[in-house]
Design a protein around this motif. Structure first.
Motif, short mmCIF file in Angstrom:
data_model
loop_
_atom_site.label_atom_id
_atom_site.label_comp_id
_atom_site.label_asym_id
_atom_site.label_seq_id
_atom_site.Cartn_x
_atom_site.Cartn_y
_atom_site.Cartn_z
N LEU A 164 0.81 -1.21 0.00
CA LEU A 164 0.00 0.00 0.00
C LEU A 164 0.85 1.27 0.00
O LEU A 164 0.36 2.35 -0.36
N GLY A 165 2.10 1.15 0.45
CA GLY A 165 2.99 2.30 0.48
C GLY A 165 2.71 3.25 1.62
O GLY A 165 3.06 4.44 1.53
N VAL A 166 2.08 2.77 2.69
CA VAL A 166 1.77 3.62 3.86
C VAL A 166 2.00 2.80 5.13
O VAL A 166 2.00 1.56 5.10
N GLU A 167 2.19 3.52 6.24
CA GLU A 167 2.23 2.85 7.54
C GLU A 167 0.82 2.70 8.07
O GLU A 167 0.01 3.63 7.99
N LEU A 168 0.57 1.55 8.64
CA LEU A 168 -0.76 1.29 9.21
C LEU A 168 -0.74 1.33 10.73
O LEU A 168 -1.78 1.61 11.35
N PHE A 169 0.41 1.02 11.33
CA PHE A 169 0.55 1.04 12.78
C PHE A 169 1.83 1.79 13.16
O PHE A 169 2.80 1.81 12.40
N VAL A 170 1.79 2.36 14.36
CA VAL A 170 3.02 2.91 14.97
C VAL A 170 3.10 2.38 16.38
O VAL A 170 2.07 2.05 17.00
N SER A 171 4.34 2.30 16.90
CA SER A 171 4.52 1.82 18.27
C SER A 171 4.05 2.88 19.26
O SER A 171 4.21 4.08 19.04
N SER A 172 3.48 2.37 20.36
CA SER A 172 3.04 3.26 21.45
C SER A 172 3.39 2.56 22.74
O SER A 172 2.58 1.83 23.32
N GLY A 173 4.64 2.73 23.20
CA GLY A 173 5.10 1.98 24.36
C GLY A 173 5.23 0.53 23.99
O GLY A 173 5.84 0.15 22.98
N ARG A 174 4.60 -0.34 24.81
CA ARG A 174 4.60 -1.78 24.51
C ARG A 174 3.49 -2.15 23.51
O ARG A 174 3.47 -3.28 23.03
N ASN A 175 2.61 -1.24 23.29
CA ASN A 175 1.47 -1.52 22.41
C ASN A 175 1.66 -0.85 21.05
O ASN A 175 2.69 -0.21 20.79
N ILE A 176 0.68 -0.99 20.20
CA ILE A 176 0.68 -0.33 18.90
C ILE A 176 -0.65 0.40 18.75
O ILE A 176 -1.64 0.09 19.42
N ARG A 177 -0.63 1.39 17.88
CA ARG A 177 -1.89 2.09 17.59
C ARG A 177 -1.96 2.38 16.09
O ARG A 177 -0.93 2.37 15.39
N LEU A 178 -3.18 2.62 15.64
CA LEU A 178 -3.40 2.85 14.21
C LEU A 178 -2.93 4.23 13.80
O LEU A 178 -3.10 5.22 14.52
N THR A 179 -2.34 4.31 12.63
CA THR A 179 -2.05 5.60 12.01
C THR A 179 -3.35 6.11 11.38
O THR A 179 -4.34 5.35 11.27
N PRO A 180 -3.40 7.35 10.94
CA PRO A 180 -4.60 7.82 10.22
C PRO A 180 -4.96 6.94 9.03
O PRO A 180 -6.14 6.66 8.79
#
Length: 292
Positions: free
Chosen positions: A43-59
């Motif tokens: 897709l050429g985009v990031e879908l997740f980013v790290s948030s501490g030990r967890n991950i969260r969705l990018t826009p």
């Protein structure tokens, strides 16, 4: 982009936890992570980013998750819906009614009290060859009678006004009434052809006062004492004897055969057979009850 990648992404996006999602999907964590990385690459985009030990969705991840939600929910319910369609198909009877409409529809209503899950698909087409059961009529059935063909002979009476001219008569010759004004069924209805043949046998040319291709309209006109007409002995129901009398026609054999046929399939549908057997029993009992 493959379906399993979208499914893995959807589970991780829903829980925002790779380990928990891998347990739900019954695959290893690396398999989930690799699938998401491949999806991001395609897709050429990031879908997740790290948030501490967890991950969260990018826009972009949030957008994809929202777009996928109705599709994935529909996909999850697909096996159950397919099973329901299969079940509904097995519980459907395609019934082609070419004669005795009133009687057969009353029979359907009665049967659905026994099996209210049975769906009856009504057809009215002489050329239809896909019906499971066909109800038709002819002057004299000459086909082969077997387990899948039921034949019932129905007398045809002449419905006349309850006036002194006709009171006390046990029978009527058609020649007596050919100028009285007939209410006639028209169009391609089989009963219409039978009535025309009966008149030809009696060598009469009735004066037609009103004609319609609707059996209901013809029944109502005769019942309203607006003319005389042929009336099947039991399949059209009873008349109001305060206004209309049914008289036996003398000089010709005035009757028709009602033929109920079950089309035999390679894969037998038990519920179609059960309905067919019940229907012929219903018609047989009704015809015996209505004998004059």
């Amino acid at each position: 982009m493959e379906l399993f990648q979208l499914r893995y992404f959807f589970e991780v996006a829903k829980h925002q936890h790779v380990r928990k999602s891998s347990e739900i999907l019954h695959v290893t964590q690396p398999a989930v992570t690799n699938a998401i990385h491949r999806l991001e690459s395609e897709l050429g985009v990031e879908l997740f980013v790290s948030s501490g030990r967890n991950i969260r969705l990018t826009p972009c991840g949030k957008f994809l998750y929202e777009e996928l939600t109705p599709f994935m929910e529909s996909l999850e319910t697909l096996p159950a819906r397919l099973k329901e369609i299969t079940s509904r198909g097995q519980a459907t009877v395609r019934l082609n009614i070419l004669a005795a409409w009133t009687l057969i529809t009353e029979a359907i209503i009665e049967y659905q009290r026994i099996d209210n899950n049975l769906h009856v698909q009504l057809i009215q087409n002489e050329l239809n060859e896909l019906a499971d059961i066909t109800v038709s009529t002819t002057m004299h059935y000459r086909g082969k009678k077997n387990d899948s063909v039921y034949v019932c002979t129905e007398p045809i009476y002449l419905a006349v006004p309850n006036v002194p001219k006709f009171q006390g008569k046990d029978f009527i010759f058609l020649q007596e009434v050919q100028d009285d004004g007939f209410i006639k069924l028209s169009g391609s209805k089989k009963f219409c052809s039978i009535c025309e043949h009966l008149c030809a046998l009696a060598e009469v040319h009735p004066r037609i006062q009103f004609e319609s291709d609707s059996p209901s309209a013809v029944k109502n006109m005769i019942s309203a004492n607006m003319g005389i007409g042929f009336w099947p002995g039991f399949s059209w129901g009873k008349v109001d004897e305060r206004r209309v009398l049914l008289k036996t026609v003398k000089g010709i054999v005035c009757s028709r055969d009602i033929v109920i046929t079950q089309r035999k399939n390679k894969v037998e549908n038990l519920r179609v057979t059960l309905f067919y057997n019940w229907l012929i029993k219903y018609v047989d009992i009704y015809s015996q009850r209505c004998k004059r």
